[in-house]
Design a protein around this motif. Structure first.
Motif, PDB file in Angstrom:
ATOM      1  N   VAL A   1      -0.039  12.777 -13.217  1.00  0.00           N
ATOM      2  CA  VAL A   1       0.609  13.408 -12.070  1.00  0.00           C
ATOM      3  C   VAL A   1      -0.440  13.705 -11.000  1.00  0.00           C
ATOM      4  N   ASP A   2      -0.131  13.295  -9.774  1.00  0.00           N
ATOM      5  CA  ASP A   2      -1.009  13.532  -8.625  1.00  0.00           C
ATOM      6  C   ASP A   2      -0.370  14.635  -7.779  1.00  0.00           C
ATOM      7  N   VAL A   3      -0.708  15.871  -8.112  1.00  0.00           N
ATOM      8  CA  VAL A   3      -0.097  17.026  -7.465  1.00  0.00           C
ATOM      9  C   VAL A   3      -0.408  17.038  -5.974  1.00  0.00           C
ATOM     10  N   LYS A   4      -1.643  16.771  -5.594  1.00  0.00           N
ATOM     11  CA  LYS A   4      -2.037  16.829  -4.183  1.00  0.00           C
ATOM     12  C   LYS A   4      -1.215  15.853  -3.343  1.00  0.00           C
ATOM     13  N   THR A   5      -1.090  14.618  -3.779  1.00  0.00           N
ATOM     14  CA  THR A   5      -0.328  13.628  -3.021  1.00  0.00           C
ATOM     15  C   THR A   5       1.139  14.033  -2.943  1.00  0.00           C
ATOM     16  N   THR A   6       1.689  14.543  -4.036  1.00  0.00           N
ATOM     17  CA  THR A   6       3.085  14.986  -4.046  1.00  0.00           C
ATOM     18  C   THR A   6       3.306  16.113  -3.046  1.00  0.00           C
ATOM     19  N   VAL A   7       2.440  17.119  -3.080  1.00  0.00           N
ATOM     20  CA  VAL A   7       2.574  18.271  -2.176  1.00  0.00           C
ATOM     21  C   VAL A   7       2.358  17.845  -0.727  1.00  0.00           C
ATOM     22  N   ASP A   8       1.340  17.008  -0.494  1.00  0.00           N
ATOM     23  CA  ASP A   8       1.073  16.543   0.875  1.00  0.00           C
ATOM     24  C   ASP A   8       2.264  15.770   1.441  1.00  0.00           C
ATOM     25  N   PHE A   9       2.883  14.932   0.614  1.00  0.00           N
ATOM     26  CA  PHE A   9       4.034  14.162   1.079  1.00  0.00           C
ATOM     27  C   PHE A   9       5.223  15.088   1.362  1.00  0.00           C
ATOM     28  N   ALA A  10       5.441  16.067   0.479  1.00  0.00           N
ATOM     29  CA  ALA A  10       6.531  17.022   0.700  1.00  0.00           C
ATOM     30  C   ALA A  10       6.307  17.796   2.000  1.00  0.00           C
ATOM     31  N   LYS A  11       5.080  18.202   2.260  1.00  0.00           N
ATOM     32  CA  LYS A  11       4.771  18.909   3.509  1.00  0.00           C
ATOM     33  C   LYS A  11       4.988  18.006   4.718  1.00  0.00           C
ATOM     34  N   SER A  12       4.661  16.722   4.581  1.00  0.00           N
ATOM     35  CA  SER A  12       4.892  15.768   5.667  1.00  0.00           C
ATOM     36  C   SER A  12       6.381  15.588   5.932  1.00  0.00           C
ATOM     37  N   LEU A  13       7.173  15.541   4.867  1.00  0.00           N
ATOM     38  CA  LEU A  13       8.624  15.455   5.031  1.00  0.00           C
ATOM     39  C   LEU A  13       9.165  16.690   5.748  1.00  0.00           C
ATOM     40  N   GLU A  14       8.658  17.851   5.368  1.00  0.00           N
ATOM     41  CA  GLU A  14       9.080  19.089   6.020  1.00  0.00           C
ATOM     42  C   GLU A  14       8.719  19.059   7.509  1.00  0.00           C
ATOM     43  N   ALA A  15       7.502  18.642   7.809  1.00  0.00           N
ATOM     44  CA  ALA A  15       7.054  18.577   9.206  1.00  0.00           C
ATOM     45  C   ALA A  15       7.873  17.560  10.003  1.00  0.00           C
ATOM     46  N   ALA A  16       8.372  16.532   9.316  1.00  0.00           N
ATOM     47  CA  ALA A  16       9.175  15.499   9.979  1.00  0.00           C
ATOM     48  C   ALA A  16      10.610  15.957  10.220  1.00  0.00           C
ATOM     49  N   GLY A  17      10.996  17.104   9.635  1.00  0.00           N
ATOM     50  CA  GLY A  17      12.319  17.639   9.902  1.00  0.00           C
ATOM     51  C   GLY A  17      13.255  17.751   8.724  1.00  0.00           C
ATOM     52  N   VAL A  18      12.801  17.414   7.522  1.00  0.00           N
ATOM     53  CA  VAL A  18      13.662  17.525   6.351  1.00  0.00           C
ATOM     54  C   VAL A  18      13.922  19.012   6.077  1.00  0.00           C
TER      55      VAL A  18
ATOM     56  N   ASN B   1       0.849  -1.181   0.000  1.00  0.00           N
ATOM     57  CA  ASN B   1       0.000   0.000   0.000  1.00  0.00           C
ATOM     58  C   ASN B   1       0.893   1.242   0.000  1.00  0.00           C
ATOM     59  N   ASN B   2       0.651   2.136  -0.942  1.00  0.00           N
ATOM     60  CA  ASN B   2       1.498   3.325  -1.080  1.00  0.00           C
ATOM     61  C   ASN B   2       1.390   4.268   0.105  1.00  0.00           C
ATOM     62  N   GLU B   3       0.184   4.436   0.649  1.00  0.00           N
ATOM     63  CA  GLU B   3       0.017   5.321   1.804  1.00  0.00           C
ATOM     64  C   GLU B   3       0.806   4.795   2.994  1.00  0.00           C
ATOM     65  N   GLU B   4       0.778   3.499   3.196  1.00  0.00           N
ATOM     66  CA  GLU B   4       1.541   2.889   4.292  1.00  0.00           C
ATOM     67  C   GLU B   4       3.036   3.105   4.100  1.00  0.00           C
ATOM     68  N   ARG B   5       3.505   2.980   2.867  1.00  0.00           N
ATOM     69  CA  ARG B   5       4.924   3.210   2.579  1.00  0.00           C
ATOM     70  C   ARG B   5       5.307   4.658   2.849  1.00  0.00           C
ATOM     71  N   ARG B   6       4.429   5.598   2.475  1.00  0.00           N
ATOM     72  CA  ARG B   6       4.720   7.012   2.743  1.00  0.00           C
ATOM     73  C   ARG B   6       4.794   7.263   4.245  1.00  0.00           C
ATOM     74  N   GLN B   7       3.866   6.693   5.013  1.00  0.00           N
ATOM     75  CA  GLN B   7       3.877   6.884   6.467  1.00  0.00           C
ATOM     76  C   GLN B   7       5.117   6.258   7.099  1.00  0.00           C
ATOM     77  N   ASN B   8       5.512   5.096   6.620  1.00  0.00           N
ATOM     78  CA  ASN B   8       6.742   4.455   7.114  1.00  0.00           C
ATOM     79  C   ASN B   8       7.959   5.335   6.824  1.00  0.00           C
ATOM     80  N   THR B   9       7.972   5.955   5.660  1.00  0.00           N
ATOM     81  CA  THR B   9       9.070   6.849   5.301  1.00  0.00           C
ATOM     82  C   THR B   9       9.113   8.053   6.233  1.00  0.00           C
ATOM     83  N   ILE B  10       7.957   8.625   6.535  1.00  0.00           N
ATOM     84  CA  ILE B  10       7.890   9.776   7.446  1.00  0.00           C
ATOM     85  C   ILE B  10       8.427   9.387   8.822  1.00  0.00           C
ATOM     86  N   GLU B  11       8.048   8.234   9.333  1.00  0.00           N
ATOM     87  CA  GLU B  11       8.541   7.768  10.632  1.00  0.00           C
ATOM     88  C   GLU B  11      10.057   7.568  10.598  1.00  0.00           C
TER      89      GLU B  11
END
Length: 73
Positions: A38-55, A1-11
């Motif tokens: 291209v899924d702009v929303k998912t890309t932007v949301d993931f980038a924002k999550s990375l930023e919030a995680a400290g990137v 599942n892609n969402e699960e992989r994204r969350q694992n990456t954030i952790e």
């Protein structure tokens, strides 16, 4: 599942940021939807999550995974 992989990456990013004393950077590709568009929303949301995680800096590669370097499918 892609969402699960994204969350694992954030952790993972959160854990790395806590354990290093230098800025962490990330490079991601544009995400695509089930139809290959291209899924702009998912890309932007993931980038924002990375930023919030400290990137500290995020580079978004402007080519989706299915395209080769010439831009062909």
């Amino acid at each position: 599942n892609n969402e699960e992989r994204r969350q694992n990456t954030i952790e993972m990013v959160k854990n790395i940021v806590k354990s290093i004393n230098v800025p962490l950077t990330a490079k991601i590709r544009l995400f695509n939807d089930d139809d290959g568009n291209v899924d702009v929303k998912t890309t932007v949301d993931f980038a924002k999550s990375l930023e919030a995680a400290g990137v500290a800096m995020i580079e978004i590669h402007g080519r989706i995974k299915k395209l080769n370097k010439a831009g062909d499918v």
